[in-house]
Design a protein around this motif. Sequence first.
Motif, PDB file in Angstrom:
ATOM      1  N   ILE A 119      28.666  -7.229 -12.849  1.00 58.93           N
ATOM      2  CA  ILE A 119      27.543  -8.158 -13.035  1.00 58.93           C
ATOM      3  C   ILE A 119      26.492  -7.606 -13.985  1.00 58.93           C
ATOM      4  CG2 ILE A 119      27.808  -9.497 -10.909  1.00 58.93           C
ATOM      5  CD1 ILE A 119      25.694  -7.822  -9.640  1.00 58.93           C
ATOM      6  N   SER A 120      26.397  -6.301 -14.100  1.00 58.63           N
ATOM      7  CA  SER A 120      25.484  -5.733 -15.100  1.00 58.63           C
ATOM      8  C   SER A 120      25.868  -6.276 -16.468  1.00 58.63           C
ATOM      9  CB  SER A 120      25.599  -4.210 -15.148  1.00 58.63           C
ATOM     10  OG  SER A 120      24.930  -3.645 -14.056  1.00 58.63           O
ATOM     11  N   GLU A 121      27.158  -6.259 -16.696  1.00 60.75           N
ATOM     12  CA  GLU A 121      27.722  -6.768 -17.942  1.00 60.75           C
ATOM     13  C   GLU A 121      27.469  -8.271 -18.066  1.00 60.75           C
ATOM     14  OE1 GLU A 121      30.558  -6.075 -21.262  1.00 60.75           O
ATOM     15  OE2 GLU A 121      29.884  -4.630 -19.752  1.00 60.75           O
ATOM     16  N   GLU A 122      27.907  -8.979 -17.064  1.00 57.59           N
ATOM     17  CA  GLU A 122      27.862 -10.445 -17.124  1.00 57.59           C
ATOM     18  C   GLU A 122      26.451 -11.000 -17.283  1.00 57.59           C
ATOM     19  OE1 GLU A 122      29.979 -12.251 -13.940  1.00 57.59           O
ATOM     20  OE2 GLU A 122      29.263 -14.271 -14.402  1.00 57.59           O
ATOM     21  N   TYR A 123      25.487 -10.401 -16.604  1.00 56.92           N
ATOM     22  CA  TYR A 123      24.126 -10.941 -16.644  1.00 56.92           C
ATOM     23  C   TYR A 123      23.199 -10.117 -17.518  1.00 56.92           C
ATOM     24  CZ  TYR A 123      25.601 -13.963 -12.857  1.00 56.92           C
ATOM     25  OH  TYR A 123      26.239 -14.905 -12.107  1.00 56.92           O
ATOM     26  N   ASP A 124      23.751  -9.152 -18.226  1.00 54.66           N
ATOM     27  CA  ASP A 124      22.964  -8.272 -19.079  1.00 54.66           C
ATOM     28  C   ASP A 124      21.769  -7.698 -18.327  1.00 54.66           C
ATOM     29  OD1 ASP A 124      22.414  -6.916 -21.404  1.00 54.66           O
ATOM     30  OD2 ASP A 124      21.111  -8.483 -22.182  1.00 54.66           O
ATOM     31  N   PHE A 125      22.050  -7.221 -17.152  1.00 57.55           N
ATOM     32  CA  PHE A 125      21.031  -6.635 -16.288  1.00 57.55           C
ATOM     33  C   PHE A 125      21.327  -5.140 -16.203  1.00 57.55           C
ATOM     34  CE2 PHE A 125      17.959  -7.625 -12.923  1.00 57.55           C
ATOM     35  CZ  PHE A 125      17.612  -8.942 -13.191  1.00 57.55           C
ATOM     36  N   ASP A 126      20.311  -4.334 -16.277  1.00 60.60           N
ATOM     37  CA  ASP A 126      20.525  -2.897 -16.120  1.00 60.60           C
ATOM     38  C   ASP A 126      20.238  -2.539 -14.660  1.00 60.60           C
ATOM     39  OD1 ASP A 126      20.821  -0.215 -16.452  1.00 60.60           O
ATOM     40  OD2 ASP A 126      18.893   0.080 -17.464  1.00 60.60           O
ATOM     41  N   ILE A 127      21.265  -2.618 -13.846  1.00 59.00           N
ATOM     42  CA  ILE A 127      21.063  -2.403 -12.410  1.00 59.00           C
ATOM     43  C   ILE A 127      20.889  -0.920 -12.097  1.00 59.00           C
ATOM     44  CG2 ILE A 127      22.098  -2.670 -10.126  1.00 59.00           C
ATOM     45  CD1 ILE A 127      23.483  -5.158 -11.154  1.00 59.00           C
ATOM     46  N   LYS A 128      19.808  -0.614 -11.423  1.00 58.71           N
ATOM     47  CA  LYS A 128      19.484   0.786 -11.123  1.00 58.71           C
ATOM     48  C   LYS A 128      19.886   1.181  -9.711  1.00 58.71           C
ATOM     49  CE  LYS A 128      16.361   1.787 -14.600  1.00 58.71           C
ATOM     50  NZ  LYS A 128      17.042   1.668 -15.915  1.00 58.71           N
ATOM     51  N   ARG A 129      19.782   0.238  -8.813  1.00 58.25           N
ATOM     52  CA  ARG A 129      20.143   0.557  -7.423  1.00 58.25           C
ATOM     53  C   ARG A 129      20.352  -0.739  -6.658  1.00 58.25           C
ATOM     54  NH1 ARG A 129      14.894   1.072  -8.168  1.00 58.25           N
ATOM     55  NH2 ARG A 129      13.457  -0.020  -6.789  1.00 58.25           N
ATOM     56  N   HIS A 130      20.814  -0.586  -5.447  1.00 60.18           N
ATOM     57  CA  HIS A 130      20.998  -1.774  -4.628  1.00 60.18           C
ATOM     58  C   HIS A 130      20.657  -1.442  -3.188  1.00 60.18           C
ATOM     59  CE1 HIS A 130      24.978   0.314  -4.664  1.00 60.18           C
ATOM     60  NE2 HIS A 130      24.801   0.188  -3.363  1.00 60.18           N
ATOM     61  N   LYS A 131      20.448  -2.487  -2.458  1.00 66.36           N
ATOM     62  CA  LYS A 131      20.105  -2.331  -1.044  1.00 66.36           C
ATOM     63  C   LYS A 131      21.087  -3.184  -0.264  1.00 66.36           C
ATOM     64  CE  LYS A 131      16.329  -3.613   2.085  1.00 66.36           C
ATOM     65  NZ  LYS A 131      16.339  -2.502   3.028  1.00 66.36           N
ATOM     66  N   LEU A 132      21.857  -2.535   0.584  1.00 68.82           N
ATOM     67  CA  LEU A 132      22.862  -3.263   1.361  1.00 68.82           C
ATOM     68  C   LEU A 132      22.840  -2.815   2.808  1.00 68.82           C
ATOM     69  CD1 LEU A 132      25.442  -4.980   1.823  1.00 68.82           C
ATOM     70  CD2 LEU A 132      26.761  -3.090   0.871  1.00 68.82           C
ATOM     71  N   ASP A 133      22.550  -3.730   3.689  1.00 61.05           N
ATOM     72  CA  ASP A 133      22.572  -3.442   5.120  1.00 61.05           C
ATOM     73  C   ASP A 133      23.402  -4.500   5.826  1.00 61.05           C
ATOM     74  OD1 ASP A 133      20.714  -1.255   5.056  1.00 61.05           O
ATOM     75  OD2 ASP A 133      19.089  -2.700   4.823  1.00 61.05           O
ATOM     76  N   PHE A 134      24.052  -4.072   6.889  1.00 60.10           N
ATOM     77  CA  PHE A 134      24.848  -4.994   7.694  1.00 60.10           C
ATOM     78  C   PHE A 134      24.181  -5.187   9.051  1.00 60.10           C
ATOM     79  CE2 PHE A 134      27.665  -2.962   4.690  1.00 60.10           C
ATOM     80  CZ  PHE A 134      28.399  -4.029   4.187  1.00 60.10           C
ATOM     81  N   TYR A 135      24.136  -6.416   9.487  1.00 57.83           N
ATOM     82  CA  TYR A 135      23.553  -6.722  10.784  1.00 57.83           C
ATOM     83  C   TYR A 135      24.607  -7.307  11.703  1.00 57.83           C
ATOM     84  CZ  TYR A 135      18.969  -6.164   8.611  1.00 57.83           C
ATOM     85  OH  TYR A 135      17.862  -5.656   7.979  1.00 57.83           O
ATOM     86  N   GLY A 136      24.596  -6.833  12.936  1.00 55.46           N
ATOM     87  CA  GLY A 136      25.559  -7.356  13.895  1.00 55.46           C
ATOM     88  C   GLY A 136      25.353  -6.722  15.248  1.00 55.46           C
ATOM     89  N   LEU A 137      26.438  -6.677  16.027  1.00 54.62           N
ATOM     90  CA  LEU A 137      26.346  -6.093  17.368  1.00 54.62           C
ATOM     91  C   LEU A 137      27.174  -4.823  17.449  1.00 54.62           C
ATOM     92  CD1 LEU A 137      26.734  -9.291  19.572  1.00 54.62           C
ATOM     93  CD2 LEU A 137      24.628  -8.015  19.108  1.00 54.62           C
ATOM     94  N   CYS A 138      26.580  -3.772  17.977  1.00 54.38           N
ATOM     95  CA  CYS A 138      27.332  -2.538  18.175  1.00 54.38           C
ATOM     96  C   CYS A 138      28.307  -2.741  19.337  1.00 54.38           C
ATOM     97  CB  CYS A 138      26.383  -1.374  18.469  1.00 54.38           C
ATOM     98  SG  CYS A 138      25.587  -1.456  20.072  1.00 54.38           S
ATOM     99  N   SER A 139      29.215  -1.800  19.522  1.00 54.55           N
ATOM    100  CA  SER A 139      30.254  -2.038  20.526  1.00 54.55           C
ATOM    101  C   SER A 139      29.670  -2.208  21.931  1.00 54.55           C
ATOM    102  CB  SER A 139      31.292  -0.920  20.495  1.00 54.55           C
ATOM    103  OG  SER A 139      30.676   0.333  20.564  1.00 54.55           O
ATOM    104  N   GLU A 140      28.652  -1.412  22.273  1.00 50.85           N
ATOM    105  CA  GLU A 140      28.057  -1.537  23.610  1.00 50.85           C
ATOM    106  C   GLU A 140      27.455  -2.932  23.811  1.00 50.85           C
ATOM    107  OE1 GLU A 140      27.229   1.144  21.629  1.00 50.85           O
ATOM    108  OE2 GLU A 140      28.656   2.473  22.621  1.00 50.85           O
ATOM    109  N   CYS A 141      26.673  -3.372  22.842  1.00 56.14           N
ATOM    110  CA  CYS A 141      25.996  -4.662  23.006  1.00 56.14           C
ATOM    111  C   CYS A 141      26.985  -5.815  22.972  1.00 56.14           C
ATOM    112  CB  CYS A 141      24.926  -4.835  21.939  1.00 56.14           C
ATOM    113  SG  CYS A 141      23.550  -3.700  22.209  1.00 56.14           S
ATOM    114  N   LYS A 142      28.022  -5.645  22.172  1.00 58.70           N
ATOM    115  CA  LYS A 142      29.057  -6.659  22.094  1.00 58.70           C
ATOM    116  C   LYS A 142      29.672  -6.859  23.487  1.00 58.70           C
ATOM    117  CE  LYS A 142      32.433  -5.359  19.525  1.00 58.70           C
ATOM    118  NZ  LYS A 142      33.511  -5.144  18.519  1.00 58.70           N
ATOM    119  N   ALA A 143      30.006  -5.739  24.126  1.00 60.87           N
ATOM    120  CA  ALA A 143      30.607  -5.775  25.458  1.00 60.87           C
ATOM    121  C   ALA A 143      29.621  -6.360  26.465  1.00 60.87           C
ATOM    122  CB  ALA A 143      31.019  -4.364  25.887  1.00 60.87           C
TER     123      ALA A 143
END
Lengths: 142, 142
Positions: free
Chosen positions: A114-138
């Motif tokens: 996407i840096s290429e496609e959008y001519d953006f100079d991407i320096k970093r990203h922020k990625l987090d996942f939200y959900g339930l851990c195994s204990e809470c799931k149970a």
Amino acid sequence: MKTPEKMLELHNLKKTGHRLMILTILKESDRFLSADDLYMKMKEEDENISLSTVYRILETFVLKSIVSAVNVEFSKKVLYELAHEAHGHRLICTNCHKVVYVEDCPVHNFEDAISEEYDFDIKRHKLDFYGLCSECKAELSS
Amino acid sequence: MKTPEKMLELHNLKKTGHRLMILTILKESDRFLSADDLYMKMKEEDENISLSTVYRILETFVLKSIVSAVNVEFSKKVLYELAHEAHGHRLICTNCHKVVYVEDCPVHNFEDAISEEYDFDIKRHKLDFYGLCSECKAELSS
DNA sequence: ATGCAAATGCAAATGGTTCGCATTTGTGTT
DNA sequence: AACACAAATGCGAACCATTTGCATTTGCAT
């Protein structure tokens, strides 16, 4: 992982009881903590500290990259954790707020594309996942 | 994309001048706006509105999923944008704050893999890219 | 045209975070 | 071991974004 003492030495920071305690609490925590969480934990252990000192210590640590300031969806407070040395991403339990850090990253190729496609100079990203851990799931399915 | 009128109709919201104007401004903006940004833009256009009304309208829109509330690294305010219908991720320029929305997602496979590996029931993720847009890249390198 | 729930304006309250300033403390230097 | 001084701390006040209470106005179904 380094000891709190080492961390301070490494960054030429004075070794005060407050700073060592904050690092120790963060090190032992399996979730993010707010300034106020830290303040209250320290009060519980009879550490006499003021809330503004907690904020100032955290500010210093963030500046030195010893600690990371994090924003999560479930709180409008700034939360803190010990900084990670390797790049990775977090699994955050929306129920108990436990955090697991995964030292792996699925987006670098995408980033190049996407840096290429959008001519953006991407320096970093922020990625987090939200959900339930195994204990809470149970727990929540019962 | 729907017109502001349609958006309100669709959610059984009364069509007030304030609401229509907020939707119009958000629709035409190529970056996130804070409540105060909106308030000031409206004042400029001689719309007589109070800041608390801006907050209340945004609250309503977020509740109805017409608008998304966003947290970004460069501001501690909550920022707003029109909600996107398709899942995607954002390229955010750290210099001019322009935002490009990319309707593509590189993490679903990874998500399945780590759900398994960490026994986490991942419900959603948050992924944003930060860097320089083409204009700012050119401008800053000169 | 009427009535009423919903929307709005204004000011005050709130909550997280920062700042000013006086005092104390860690640490390099004698 | 005592000294000196910059850095760290405590306390309260200030700050800023956001929320809330309440009186007034307005959109819209009837």
